[in-house]
Design an enzyme around this catalytic site. Structure first.
Site, PDB file in Angstrom:
ATOM      1  N   ASP A 193      -4.174  13.987   8.596  1.00 62.59           N
ATOM      2  CA  ASP A 193      -3.394  13.521   8.856  1.00 62.59           C
ATOM      3  C   ASP A 193      -1.861  14.416   9.173  1.00 62.59           C
ATOM      4  O   ASP A 193      -2.670  16.161   8.976  1.00 62.59           O
ATOM      5  CB  ASP A 193      -1.838  12.698   7.537  1.00 62.59           C
ATOM      6  CG  ASP A 193      -2.663  13.748   6.407  1.00 62.59           C
ATOM      7  OD1 ASP A 193      -2.745  14.943   5.921  1.00 62.59           O
ATOM      8  OD2 ASP A 193      -2.827  12.898   5.548  1.00 62.59           O
ATOM      9  N   ASN A 249       0.308   7.818  -6.345  1.00 60.66           N
ATOM     10  CA  ASN A 249       0.686   6.216  -5.249  1.00 60.66           C
ATOM     11  C   ASN A 249       0.033   5.185  -5.476  1.00 60.66           C
ATOM     12  O   ASN A 249      -0.577   5.006  -5.020  1.00 60.66           O
ATOM     13  CB  ASN A 249       2.161   5.787  -5.352  1.00 60.66           C
ATOM     14  CG  ASN A 249       2.152   6.645  -3.389  1.00 60.66           C
ATOM     15  OD1 ASN A 249       0.729   7.409  -3.720  1.00 60.66           O
ATOM     16  ND2 ASN A 249       2.512   6.593  -2.841  1.00 60.66           N
ATOM     17  N   HIS A 296      -2.147   6.241  -2.504  1.00 59.02           N
ATOM     18  CA  HIS A 296      -2.367   7.105  -1.119  1.00 59.02           C
ATOM     19  C   HIS A 296      -3.676   7.759  -1.190  1.00 59.02           C
ATOM     20  O   HIS A 296      -4.040   8.304  -1.627  1.00 59.02           O
ATOM     21  CB  HIS A 296      -1.104   6.841  -0.560  1.00 59.02           C
ATOM     22  CG  HIS A 296      -0.362   8.870  -0.852  1.00 59.02           C
ATOM     23  ND1 HIS A 296      -0.145   9.165  -0.218  1.00 59.02           N
ATOM     24  CD2 HIS A 296      -1.466  10.085  -1.297  1.00 59.02           C
ATOM     25  CE1 HIS A 296       0.601  10.690  -0.759  1.00 59.02           C
ATOM     26  NE2 HIS A 296      -0.807  11.003  -1.306  1.00 59.02           N
ATOM     27  N   GLU A 328       0.575   5.103   2.858  1.00 55.58           N
ATOM     28  CA  GLU A 328       0.662   4.366   1.028  1.00 55.58           C
ATOM     29  C   GLU A 328       1.089   3.351   0.399  1.00 55.58           C
ATOM     30  O   GLU A 328       0.882   2.067   1.612  1.00 55.58           O
ATOM     31  CB  GLU A 328       2.579   5.037   2.062  1.00 55.58           C
ATOM     32  CG  GLU A 328       2.221   6.573   2.811  1.00 55.58           C
ATOM     33  CD  GLU A 328       2.999   7.439   1.225  1.00 55.58           C
ATOM     34  OE1 GLU A 328       2.562   7.045  -0.331  1.00 55.58           O
ATOM     35  OE2 GLU A 328       3.003   8.400   1.712  1.00 55.58           O
TER      36      GLU A 328
END
Ligand code: PGA
Length: 245
Positions: A67, A136, A138, A143
């Site tokens: 990314d 979280n 991801h 996400e």
């Protein structure tokens, strides 16, 4: 998922570096997928040291990073590309033309993502993808959401993700881009082998959810349960929530 629990962060870095070195030794033209973040820093340091000692050759390898922030050119000091130059690319003998990155400064982000998917296909697909995980759940910038995009795509960063990236922007959360380009969960799951790396007590809850919870797009890493060749390499702190096995 094959779970490997090691003593600490250094033991995790050593084990994953050994896996990369073994893979490259067996197949010099391996296509690697690579993450950024705090977790892989110790791993990249070991790969750089191994290269300096003549124990690993990257000359035939290709890399695809997961990314990049949207709006940042690769030469921006806070870009993930710059992170990779600092921690790995600047110190090993990868051929620059075999280093692949999503261009955060692309004028047409959707076309840029399509270009990236085509480049991965042309390279024959990713042989070994290394992954970090957000608290979280991801992976890449996929996400938690009601639904996920399969292929590489422009993505919106969760508030917590922007906070944990503030360090790259001199601690200024407001300076962290709101959007990024990321491989999708389909891009990730098409990789032949995946190594998910997590260290520290802050990852214990999400590691439990990833390994033992339901497969859900609310914990994107849980989708890795659907892949047949995932190794999870964690330290004892990150493994603390797992049932005894
Ligand atoms: P970290 O980030 O290695 O800095 O914890 C991992 C991630 O968010 O993917």
């Amino acid at each position: 998922m094959n779970v490997r629990i090691l003593k600490d962060e250094q033991a995790v870095a050593r084990a994953v570096a050994a896996r990369v070195i073994k893979t490259l030794t067996a197949r010099p033209a391996t296509v690697l997928g690579l993450p950024t973040g705090r977790t892989p820093v110790a791993l990249y340091a070991r790969l750089v040291a191994a290269h300096a000692a003549g124990r690993v050759d990257f000359s035939q390898a290709s890399t695809f990073n997961l990314d990049e922030f949207l709006g940042l050119p690769g030469d921006h000091p806070a870009s993930y590309r710059a992170f990779m130059e600092t921690h790995l690319f600047g110190h090993v003998n990868l051929s620059p033309r075999r280093i692949h990155f999503l261009n955060g400064a692309a004028r047409d982000p959707v076309a840029e993502c399509a270009r990236y998917e085509a480049a991965i296909r042309r390279a024959g697909g990713i042989d070994l993808l290394l992954l970090g995980i957000g608290t979280n759940g991801h992976i890449g910038f996929n996400e938690p959401a009601a639904g996920l995009v399969a292929d590489s795509h422009p993505a919106r960063l969760a508030a917590g993700t922007r906070r944990s990236n503030a360090e790259l922007f001199d601690g200024r959360v407001q300076a962290v881009p709101r959007r990024a380009l990321s491989m999708g969960v389909g891009t990730i799951l098409r990789s032949r082998a995946i190594v998910l790396v997590a260290t520290g007590a802050g990852k214990a809850d999400v590691i439990k959810a990833t390994v033992e919870g339901l497969v859900t797009t609310r914990v994107p890493a849980s989708l890795l349960q659907l892949h047949g060749a995932v190794d999870l390499v964690v330290d004892e702190a990150a493994a603390a929530g797992l049932r005894r096995r």
